[in-house]
Design a protein around this motif. Structure first.
Motif, PDB file in Angstrom:
ATOM      1  N   ASN A  97      29.132  45.257  38.318  1.00  0.00           N
ATOM      2  CA  ASN A  97      28.276  46.374  38.707  1.00  0.00           C
ATOM      3  C   ASN A  97      28.410  47.452  37.639  1.00  0.00           C
ATOM      4  O   ASN A  97      29.433  48.128  37.561  1.00  0.00           O
ATOM      5  CB  ASN A  97      28.700  46.898  40.085  1.00  0.00           C
ATOM      6  N   GLU A  98      27.383  47.616  36.808  1.00  0.00           N
ATOM      7  CA  GLU A  98      27.457  48.576  35.705  1.00  0.00           C
ATOM      8  C   GLU A  98      27.514  50.009  36.203  1.00  0.00           C
ATOM      9  O   GLU A  98      28.189  50.852  35.620  1.00  0.00           O
ATOM     10  CB  GLU A  98      26.260  48.394  34.773  1.00  0.00           C
ATOM     11  N   SER A  99      26.811  50.311  37.298  1.00  0.00           N
ATOM     12  CA  SER A  99      26.791  51.690  37.791  1.00  0.00           C
ATOM     13  C   SER A  99      28.164  52.114  38.325  1.00  0.00           C
ATOM     14  O   SER A  99      28.571  53.262  38.167  1.00  0.00           O
ATOM     15  CB  SER A  99      25.725  51.862  38.868  1.00  0.00           C
ATOM     16  N   LYS A 100      28.887  51.188  38.957  1.00  0.00           N
ATOM     17  CA  LYS A 100      30.222  51.516  39.471  1.00  0.00           C
ATOM     18  C   LYS A 100      31.314  51.220  38.450  1.00  0.00           C
ATOM     19  O   LYS A 100      32.428  51.723  38.577  1.00  0.00           O
ATOM     20  CB  LYS A 100      30.490  50.750  40.765  1.00  0.00           C
ATOM     21  N   GLY A 101      31.037  50.385  37.468  1.00  0.00           N
ATOM     22  CA  GLY A 101      31.977  50.149  36.385  1.00  0.00           C
ATOM     23  C   GLY A 101      33.077  49.154  36.666  1.00  0.00           C
ATOM     24  O   GLY A 101      34.148  49.238  36.081  1.00  0.00           O
ATOM     25  N   TYR A 102      32.828  48.200  37.543  1.00  0.00           N
ATOM     26  CA  TYR A 102      33.844  47.166  37.789  1.00  0.00           C
ATOM     27  C   TYR A 102      33.180  45.843  38.106  1.00  0.00           C
ATOM     28  O   TYR A 102      31.975  45.770  38.372  1.00  0.00           O
ATOM     29  CB  TYR A 102      34.795  47.556  38.916  1.00  0.00           C
ATOM     30  N   GLY A 103      33.968  44.773  38.073  1.00  0.00           N
ATOM     31  CA  GLY A 103      33.460  43.449  38.392  1.00  0.00           C
ATOM     32  C   GLY A 103      34.600  42.462  38.522  1.00  0.00           C
ATOM     33  O   GLY A 103      35.776  42.853  38.591  1.00  0.00           O
ATOM     34  N   PHE A 104      34.234  41.179  38.520  1.00  0.00           N
ATOM     35  CA  PHE A 104      35.228  40.123  38.667  1.00  0.00           C
ATOM     36  C   PHE A 104      34.934  38.996  37.692  1.00  0.00           C
ATOM     37  O   PHE A 104      33.781  38.675  37.427  1.00  0.00           O
ATOM     38  CB  PHE A 104      35.242  39.579  40.101  1.00  0.00           C
ATOM     39  N   ILE A 105      36.013  38.411  37.168  1.00  0.00           N
ATOM     40  CA  ILE A 105      35.920  37.281  36.250  1.00  0.00           C
ATOM     41  C   ILE A 105      36.617  36.102  36.911  1.00  0.00           C
ATOM     42  O   ILE A 105      37.719  36.239  37.440  1.00  0.00           O
ATOM     43  CB  ILE A 105      36.613  37.599  34.910  1.00  0.00           C
ATOM     44  N   LYS A 106      35.968  34.923  36.874  1.00  0.00           N
ATOM     45  CA  LYS A 106      36.594  33.713  37.404  1.00  0.00           C
ATOM     46  C   LYS A 106      37.283  33.005  36.245  1.00  0.00           C
ATOM     47  O   LYS A 106      36.636  32.608  35.279  1.00  0.00           O
ATOM     48  CB  LYS A 106      35.553  32.802  38.050  1.00  0.00           C
ATOM     49  N   ASP A 107      38.606  32.877  36.341  1.00  0.00           N
ATOM     50  CA  ASP A 107      39.403  32.243  35.289  1.00  0.00           C
ATOM     51  C   ASP A 107      39.053  30.758  35.231  1.00  0.00           C
ATOM     52  O   ASP A 107      39.036  30.073  36.251  1.00  0.00           O
ATOM     53  CB  ASP A 107      40.889  32.431  35.594  1.00  0.00           C
ATOM     54  N   SER A 108      38.769  30.240  34.019  1.00  0.00           N
ATOM     55  CA  SER A 108      38.353  28.841  33.896  1.00  0.00           C
ATOM     56  C   SER A 108      39.504  27.874  34.146  1.00  0.00           C
ATOM     57  O   SER A 108      39.287  26.744  34.565  1.00  0.00           O
ATOM     58  CB  SER A 108      37.735  28.586  32.518  1.00  0.00           C
ATOM     59  N   GLU A 109      40.766  28.296  33.911  1.00  0.00           N
ATOM     60  CA  GLU A 109      41.907  27.408  34.134  1.00  0.00           C
ATOM     61  C   GLU A 109      42.346  27.389  35.587  1.00  0.00           C
ATOM     62  O   GLU A 109      42.449  26.340  36.209  1.00  0.00           O
ATOM     63  CB  GLU A 109      43.090  27.847  33.267  1.00  0.00           C
ATOM     64  N   THR A 110      42.622  28.572  36.160  1.00  0.00           N
ATOM     65  CA  THR A 110      43.192  28.645  37.499  1.00  0.00           C
ATOM     66  C   THR A 110      42.144  28.803  38.589  1.00  0.00           C
ATOM     67  O   THR A 110      42.469  28.700  39.770  1.00  0.00           O
ATOM     68  CB  THR A 110      44.166  29.834  37.595  1.00  0.00           C
ATOM     69  N   GLN A 111      40.910  29.078  38.226  1.00  0.00           N
ATOM     70  CA  GLN A 111      39.802  29.283  39.172  1.00  0.00           C
ATOM     71  C   GLN A 111      40.035  30.477  40.093  1.00  0.00           C
ATOM     72  O   GLN A 111      39.412  30.584  41.139  1.00  0.00           O
ATOM     73  CB  GLN A 111      39.551  28.016  40.014  1.00  0.00           C
ATOM     74  N   GLU A 112      40.930  31.392  39.704  1.00  0.00           N
ATOM     75  CA  GLU A 112      41.146  32.575  40.531  1.00  0.00           C
ATOM     76  C   GLU A 112      40.275  33.719  40.022  1.00  0.00           C
ATOM     77  O   GLU A 112      39.902  33.775  38.853  1.00  0.00           O
ATOM     78  CB  GLU A 112      42.619  32.978  40.560  1.00  0.00           C
ATOM     79  N   SER A 113      39.951  34.614  40.927  1.00  0.00           N
ATOM     80  CA  SER A 113      39.117  35.753  40.597  1.00  0.00           C
ATOM     81  C   SER A 113      39.996  36.898  40.114  1.00  0.00           C
ATOM     82  O   SER A 113      40.980  37.247  40.755  1.00  0.00           O
ATOM     83  CB  SER A 113      38.323  36.174  41.840  1.00  0.00           C
TER      84      SER A 113
END
Length: 153
Positions: A97-113
């Motif tokens: 979310n660019e307006s709030k300035g945060y987000g989540f990345i899904k790790d390709s190895e562990t599949q955790e957010s």
């Protein structure tokens, strides 16, 4: 004659206080009467057996094992420093979310957010971008730092 200044509640509180004081004195006398004085050191001694249990019998000297002092580890075992190349991970931006300035990345190895904040970005990102990042433990869990868009091969 004048009326008594003590109210019913005051009288009841005073009775409770006296009763409590008497009970305490009785318990003290009972403890003193039942106290076992003069126990020997052997009766008070406790031992640890080979399984780590506390027992009242001394251990068998035949089962004694010699332990070197340098083999004893006190505290947490130190972890070796990781190679900086191992700390860099890759993943995909699942939400940002660019307006709030945060987000989540899904790790390709562990599949955790992993949480990512706009302050930790090297260049702008958007959803479904492939990124490289480092993971750092934040106050609420893992968070991504040094986030940059991955080179597309």
């Amino acid at each position: 004659m004048g009326r008594s200044q003590a109210t019913f509640g005051k009288k009841e509180n005073e009775k409770k206080r006296l009763k409590k004081r008497q009970d305490k004195a009785e318990k003290k006398e009972e403890r003193q009467a039942n106290a076992q004085k003069g126990q020997s050191l052997d009766e008070m001694m406790a031992y640890v057996d080979e399984n780590g249990n506390i027992v009242d019998t001394p251990p068998d000297p035949k089962k004694k094992k010699e332990i070197k002092t340098e083999d004893i580890q006190i505290g947490v075992v130190r972890r070796e420093d990781m190679d900086p190349a191992d700390l860099i991970r890759t993943g995909t931006v699942t939400f940002f979310n660019e307006s709030k300035g945060y987000g989540f990345i899904k790790d390709s190895e562990t599949q955790e957010s992993v949480f990512v904040h706009a302050n930790n970005l090297r260049n702008p990102i958007k959803e479904n971008d492939r990124v490289t990042f480092e993971v750092e433990m934040g106050p609420k869990g893992p968070s991504a730092t040094d986030v940059k868009a991955a080179a597309v091969a």
